[in-house]
Design a protein around this motif. Structure first.
Motif, PDB file in Angstrom:
ATOM      1  N   SER A   1      24.531 -38.840  52.794  1.00 13.92           N
ATOM      2  CA  SER A   1      25.221 -39.660  52.080  1.00 13.92           C
ATOM      3  C   SER A   1      26.870 -38.926  51.970  1.00 13.92           C
ATOM      4  N   GLU A   2      27.923 -39.729  51.977  1.00 15.59           N
ATOM      5  CA  GLU A   2      29.078 -39.335  51.898  1.00 15.59           C
ATOM      6  C   GLU A   2      29.194 -38.300  50.730  1.00 15.59           C
ATOM      7  N   SER A   3      28.681 -38.722  49.500  1.00 18.55           N
ATOM      8  CA  SER A   3      28.866 -37.842  48.248  1.00 18.55           C
ATOM      9  C   SER A   3      28.223 -36.562  48.610  1.00 18.55           C
ATOM     10  N   THR A   4      27.123 -36.568  49.173  1.00 17.24           N
ATOM     11  CA  THR A   4      26.496 -35.083  49.532  1.00 17.24           C
ATOM     12  C   THR A   4      27.293 -34.354  50.338  1.00 17.24           C
ATOM     13  N   VAL A   5      28.040 -34.747  51.455  1.00 20.21           N
ATOM     14  CA  VAL A   5      29.110 -34.018  52.052  1.00 20.21           C
ATOM     15  C   VAL A   5      30.037 -33.645  51.403  1.00 20.21           C
ATOM     16  N   ALA A   6      30.588 -34.419  50.547  1.00 18.90           N
ATOM     17  CA  ALA A   6      31.673 -34.423  49.603  1.00 18.90           C
ATOM     18  C   ALA A   6      31.351 -33.137  48.653  1.00 18.90           C
ATOM     19  N   GLN A   7      30.329 -33.049  47.984  1.00 17.95           N
ATOM     20  CA  GLN A   7      29.769 -31.866  47.137  1.00 17.95           C
ATOM     21  C   GLN A   7      29.734 -30.680  47.899  1.00 17.95           C
ATOM     22  N   ARG A   8      29.121 -30.649  49.163  1.00 19.65           N
ATOM     23  CA  ARG A   8      29.120 -29.426  49.881  1.00 19.65           C
ATOM     24  C   ARG A   8      30.463 -28.857  50.051  1.00 19.65           C
ATOM     25  N   ILE A   9      31.348 -29.420  50.511  1.00 10.34           N
ATOM     26  CA  ILE A   9      33.064 -29.277  50.910  1.00 10.34           C
ATOM     27  C   ILE A   9      33.416 -28.580  49.358  1.00 10.34           C
ATOM     28  N   VAL A  10      33.381 -29.254  48.530  1.00  8.86           N
ATOM     29  CA  VAL A  10      33.828 -28.963  47.160  1.00  8.86           C
ATOM     30  C   VAL A  10      33.197 -27.608  46.732  1.00  8.86           C
ATOM     31  N   ARG A  11      31.903 -27.580  46.876  1.00 14.48           N
ATOM     32  CA  ARG A  11      31.093 -26.392  46.341  1.00 14.48           C
ATOM     33  C   ARG A  11      31.568 -25.086  47.277  1.00 14.48           C
ATOM     34  N   ALA A  12      31.675 -25.572  48.571  1.00 16.03           N
ATOM     35  CA  ALA A  12      32.099 -24.364  49.418  1.00 16.03           C
ATOM     36  C   ALA A  12      33.431 -23.602  49.261  1.00 16.03           C
ATOM     37  N   LYS A  13      34.550 -24.690  48.837  1.00 19.32           N
ATOM     38  CA  LYS A  13      35.757 -24.220  48.634  1.00 19.32           C
ATOM     39  C   LYS A  13      35.775 -23.160  47.254  1.00 19.32           C
ATOM     40  N   ARG A  14      34.795 -23.677  46.453  1.00 16.60           N
ATOM     41  CA  ARG A  14      34.964 -23.065  44.908  1.00 16.60           C
ATOM     42  C   ARG A  14      34.093 -21.717  45.294  1.00 16.60           C
ATOM     43  N   ALA A  15      32.930 -21.665  46.213  1.00 20.46           N
ATOM     44  CA  ALA A  15      32.344 -20.408  46.357  1.00 20.46           C
ATOM     45  C   ALA A  15      33.319 -19.630  47.226  1.00 20.46           C
ATOM     46  N   LEU A  16      34.175 -19.694  47.930  1.00 22.16           N
ATOM     47  CA  LEU A  16      35.162 -18.981  48.452  1.00 22.16           C
ATOM     48  C   LEU A  16      35.981 -18.492  47.541  1.00 22.16           C
ATOM     49  N   ALA A  17      36.418 -19.202  46.770  1.00 25.02           N
ATOM     50  CA  ALA A  17      37.400 -18.853  45.556  1.00 25.02           C
ATOM     51  C   ALA A  17      36.877 -17.763  44.567  1.00 25.02           C
ATOM     52  N   GLU A  18      35.659 -18.387  44.212  1.00 27.99           N
ATOM     53  CA  GLU A  18      35.088 -17.378  43.048  1.00 27.99           C
ATOM     54  C   GLU A  18      34.573 -15.873  43.876  1.00 27.99           C
ATOM     55  N   ALA A  19      34.234 -15.940  45.132  1.00 27.33           N
ATOM     56  CA  ALA A  19      33.865 -14.839  45.756  1.00 27.33           C
ATOM     57  C   ALA A  19      35.050 -14.195  46.112  1.00 27.33           C
ATOM     58  N   LYS A  20      36.218 -14.626  45.974  1.00 24.81           N
ATOM     59  CA  LYS A  20      37.453 -13.698  46.412  1.00 24.81           C
ATOM     60  C   LYS A  20      37.374 -13.547  47.808  1.00 24.81           C
TER      61      LYS A  20
END
Length: 429
Positions: free
Chosen positions: A158-177
């Motif tokens: 689903s599009e929502s699944t892909v959108a969530q993966r992308i949002v979480r990926a960006k957040r993970a990169l930011a949180e892990a610095k």
């Protein structure tokens, strides 16, 4: 400016974005040091193009226009956050007062750093801190320029699944610095392995779709190849990058021969080799030679490419050097041991030394937990049993394989093979 219709403008914007988005995001990420923010700023530039170009016309250099617009958004953001240094201040002042000349100067500087910027974006998108699914989605979004709906359609989620993966990926990169940089020293090999894995995952999903009605999704193969070629251009001395490109080029050369008139799968030994793309084969063999010259003959992608090259060099299926292929799989198993590699080695051994030898190896994998739901295990075993005229056992294996696959084309092929066994005929292979 060149005047065009609204429809033509929309198509142009889509084409420009697919070509230029990675460049724009990479350049902006160097400024703001945040991949997620860089993509948002690039999207702002895209929105501006959608709003302005239908009336003003398409700029002579649309990529530079997007870059300059995104850069202005970045400077505005840095000013609001009071996080820009003297260099950013000077660039911002030049853009505001210098007009087209300043923009051209900036574009020239940015062009000089483009390769480094894109390489940073590649390693950031494929960072091991992210899940495999997140790395694939983010890479296709940032480097491939694919939209969320396009990624969702490609992987049948689903599009929502892909959108969530992308949002979480960006957040993970930011949180892990995660630093926006190309890794150096010992870390480079591990990180490069992650990048290559993502590209090959994308290619494989296009080459042999895991689910759905289509046997292949050529657009994914083409995207993985494009990114692989870019990577070898950015890292020309990395043998495994050339090995992966060699593997993908040679496998992609068979695409037209892998699908029958009704979209049904055509297995390797049954393919019309006259339909194999000789240009892709030559490119693949050249990449393989380059990997060899760089001393990469022991890498996993090189070994897989060498196996593919054995098939590409054989004018007919009967001329295939199966003994060499079996030896290459044995070498591959030595550096990357896995049940799937062993299953492929069993196929090569059966072709080189007979189905009984292959069956002996496959039977050793029956208790392997990771292959319990892997449809190719019963499929391969069924093939060996059929060649040994143990047709009833083969039928059961093909039927089991059909229940495990999620690809409709493959299921139909497996059931067809089971039916042939039930009729007392060994299915063609």
């Amino acid at each position: 400016m060149v005047a065009v219709t609204a429809t033509e403008t929309k198509r142009t914007i889509e084409a420009v974005w697919r070509i230029e988005s990675a460049r724009v995001i990479a350049g902006l990420a160097r400024m703001v040091r945040d991949v997620g923010l860089a993509e948002e700023l690039a999207q702002d530039a895209l929105v501006a193009a959608l709003e302005q170009w239908p009336e003003s016309g398409v700029p002579k250099n649309p990529g530079a226009w997007l870059m300059a617009t995104g850069k202005r958004r970045a400077i505005d953001h840095l000013r609001r956050k009071e996080r820009f240094d003297r260099k950013v201040t000077e660039i911002g002042r030049d853009l505001e007062t210098g007009g087209d000349a300043a923009t051209a100067d900036f574009d020239a500087v940015l062009e000089e750093d483009f390769g480094d910027d894109l390489l940073r974006l590649v390693f950031t998108s494929c960072h091991p801190v992210l899940s495999t699914e997140a790395r694939v989605a983010l890479t296709l979004r940032l480097l491939g320029g694919l939209t969320t709906p396009e990624i969702a359609r490609a992987f049948l989620v689903s599009e929502s699944t892909v959108a969530q993966r992308i949002v979480r990926a960006k957040r993970a990169l930011a949180e892990a610095k995660v630093p926006y940089e190309v890794p150096q020293g010992p870390e480079l090999a591990e990180r490069l392995s992650s990048v290559l894995e993502v590209l090959y995952l994308v290619f494989n999903e296009g080459y042999s779709a895991t689910a759905g009605d289509d046997w292949m999704r050529p657009a994914l193969c083409e995207e993985a190849l494009r990114l692989g070629r870019i990577l070898t251009g950015l890292m020309p001395k990395e043998p495994e990058a050339h090995g992966l490109v060699a593997l993908m080029e040679i496998q992609a050369s068979r695409s037209r021969a892998r699908i029958g008139p009704s979209g049904e799968p055509v297995l390797l030994l049954e393919q019309d080799r006259g339909r194999w793309d000789q240009l892709l084969i030559r490119r693949g063999l050249a990449a393989l030679t380059r990997a060899e010259e760089l001393g990469g003959t022991g890498g996993p992608y090189y070994l897989q490419a060498a196996i593919a090259a054995c098939h590409a060099r054989a004018r007919t299926a009967e001329e295939t050097n199966w003994i060499r292929i079996a030896a290459l799989y044995e070498a591959l198993a030595g550096i990357t041991p896995s049940p799937v590699v062993e299953l492929n080695r069993a196929v090569a051994v059966s072709m080189a030394f007979g189905p009984a030898a292959g069956l002996e190896l496959v039977d050793q994998l029956l208790a392997e937990p990771s292959l319990k739901a892997y449809h190719l295990l019963p499929s391969v075993r069924g093939d060996f049993l059929a060649k040994l005229d143990r047709l009833e056992e083969a039928r059961a294996e093909f039927e089991r394989a059909a229940t495990l696959t999620r690809n409709e084309r493959e299921r139909a092929l497996l059931l067809e093979r089971a039916a042939a066994c039930a009729d007392g005929k060994a299915p063609a292979r």
